[in-house]
Enzyme design. Sequence first.
Site, PDB file in Angstrom:
ATOM      1  N   ARG A  87      23.626  -2.660   9.250  1.00 19.39           N
ATOM      2  CA  ARG A  87      24.960  -2.098   9.193  1.00 19.39           C
ATOM      3  C   ARG A  87      24.898  -0.815   9.982  1.00 19.39           C
ATOM      4  O   ARG A  87      23.718  -0.174  10.530  1.00 19.39           O
ATOM      5  CB  ARG A  87      25.472  -1.840   7.759  1.00 19.39           C
ATOM      6  CG  ARG A  87      24.275  -0.843   7.089  1.00 19.39           C
ATOM      7  CD  ARG A  87      24.702  -0.396   5.586  1.00 19.39           C
ATOM      8  NE  ARG A  87      23.472  -0.073   5.038  1.00 19.39           N
ATOM      9  CZ  ARG A  87      23.053   0.972   5.018  1.00 19.39           C
ATOM     10  NH1 ARG A  87      23.352   2.170   5.845  1.00 19.39           N
ATOM     11  NH2 ARG A  87      21.911   1.575   4.397  1.00 19.39           N
TER      12      ARG A  87
ATOM     13  N   LYS B  45       0.833  -0.905   0.038  1.00 20.45           N
ATOM     14  CA  LYS B  45      -0.066   0.009   0.067  1.00 20.45           C
ATOM     15  C   LYS B  45       0.907   1.307  -0.034  1.00 20.45           C
ATOM     16  O   LYS B  45       2.040   1.399   0.868  1.00 20.45           O
ATOM     17  CB  LYS B  45      -0.760  -0.077   1.354  1.00 20.45           C
ATOM     18  CG  LYS B  45      -1.617   1.249   1.492  1.00 20.45           C
ATOM     19  CD  LYS B  45      -2.880   0.947   0.832  1.00 20.45           C
ATOM     20  CE  LYS B  45      -3.965   2.239   0.766  1.00 20.45           C
ATOM     21  NZ  LYS B  45      -4.660   2.284  -0.432  1.00 20.45           N
TER      22      LYS B  45
ATOM     23  N   HIS C 181       9.295   9.013   7.952  1.00 21.95           N
ATOM     24  CA  HIS C 181      10.184   7.983   8.027  1.00 21.95           C
ATOM     25  C   HIS C 181      10.903   8.019   9.437  1.00 21.95           C
ATOM     26  O   HIS C 181      11.677   9.090   9.659  1.00 21.95           O
ATOM     27  CB  HIS C 181      11.241   8.165   6.767  1.00 21.95           C
ATOM     28  CG  HIS C 181      12.329   7.160   6.787  1.00 21.95           C
ATOM     29  ND1 HIS C 181      12.532   6.127   5.853  1.00 21.95           N
ATOM     30  CD2 HIS C 181      13.096   6.815   7.737  1.00 21.95           C
ATOM     31  CE1 HIS C 181      13.654   5.276   6.420  1.00 21.95           C
ATOM     32  NE2 HIS C 181      14.004   5.851   7.466  1.00 21.95           N
TER      33      HIS C 181
END
Length: 447
Positions: free
Chosen positions: A291, A201, A208
């Site tokens: 990382r 979606k 973020h």
Amino acid sequence: MFNKILIANRGEIALRVIRAAREMGIGSVAVHSTADADAMHVRMADEAICIGPAPGTQSYLNVAAIISAAEITGAEAIHPGYGFLSENANFVQALQDHGITFIGPTAEHIRVMGDKITAKDTMKKLGVPCVPGSDGGVPDLETAYQVGDDIGYPVIIKATAGGGGKGMKLANSRDEMENAFRTARSEGKSNFGNDEVYIEKYLGRPRHIEIQVFGDGNGRAVHLGERDCSLQRRHQKVFEEAPGPAIDEATRAKIGKVCADAVATIDYAGAGTVEFLYEDGEFYFIEMNTRLQVEHPVTEAIFGVDLVREQINVAAGLGMSFEQDDLKINGHAIEVRINAEKVPEFTPCPGKITQYHAPGGLGVRMDSALYDGYSIPPYYDSLIGKLIVHAPDRPAALARLKRALGELIVDGIHTTTPLFHALLEEDAVLTGDYNIHWLEKWLEANT
Ligand code: ADP
């Protein structure tokens, strides 16, 4: 503890690792391409070895040359930095076969998280909330149409091996599906050698938000809060901060624990980042990076920890120096990425630096490998520096960022600095009221 480590990277991140090693009394070996013979990481390391010609594929991605360099110099461990071989499970396996320690997670964890479909499936099973979408891979167009109809448009088609914003295509409606599906597949194939795609979606106005996690490899893991990286151009971060302006303490503690518990369950070792989109108070997992991230310094600033030192300690079998209760947030930190690019087109702009002056003063950190007279080679990423500021709160951090940007001098080339001067005049940036689409819209309206 190791006597000597090799850094399989270049630029500011190679310096970052050399600095941590030196403070720990560990010797450092730089590797470099012929184009980087005069680079700062070569000058600053205790030893340096040329591993091949300028193109990354022949030098910084040349596994055999890097392993030879470690064997010749007697380096017992390798730090990969970010990019290049940092998420390459075959590299980690090859090091293991040669008795060299990889400073990072296991090959298996890198493999699982490097394939986004497997990563999502694994995280879902570990209780991490995910973006609604296809159940695994979508093999053909017919299935893609079905998924689109089921979850509702707009949808995003993503290459399972994708990264760096590549291999992702938006379909606003059924009409756009065929083209988006085929393009995502071919980008996956050409960039990452894998054409498998899945569908999610498409979220219209998320932030973020990523959670920094850290594991000892033996079932213990902590979280170091979040970073908000919502200011993005072409799905690439340009401005990152911690703590996130939209996240309160209870929300942080809750999602942080979910992530720490998930990575503890799988015995994850070292630094990792669990990335989410955050909309209307809900978190949706998108991927995990196994990382150190480019933006790790904002987390270091507010928690007062050295993540690279912790990575090295865990790789050496000495465990982490902190527990969850030791980790308290102090103030606010912001990082901006200084790229050798000409704005507003963002065209790469390598060349000779005629004058360089790094900003300084209280709460200012400049991670960069630049120096007066340095010539930026055209072969690598355009990131040439990260300016990180730390202050008691967000308004003070913004004021400090503006002050520090004003002190930065990089003459001889174009950089993205003017973009940040302009952004610091915007109400949305000053109040933290933006989502992942804001910067693209702003750039459209202002250039
Ligand atoms: P990459 O591995 O290429 O960095 P990610 O999956 O981490 O790809 O996504 C990168 C960015 O793409 C996100 O930060 C966000 O801006 C955008 N994005 C990814 N998934 C979605 C989605 N489902 N809806 C809206 N935007 C998305």
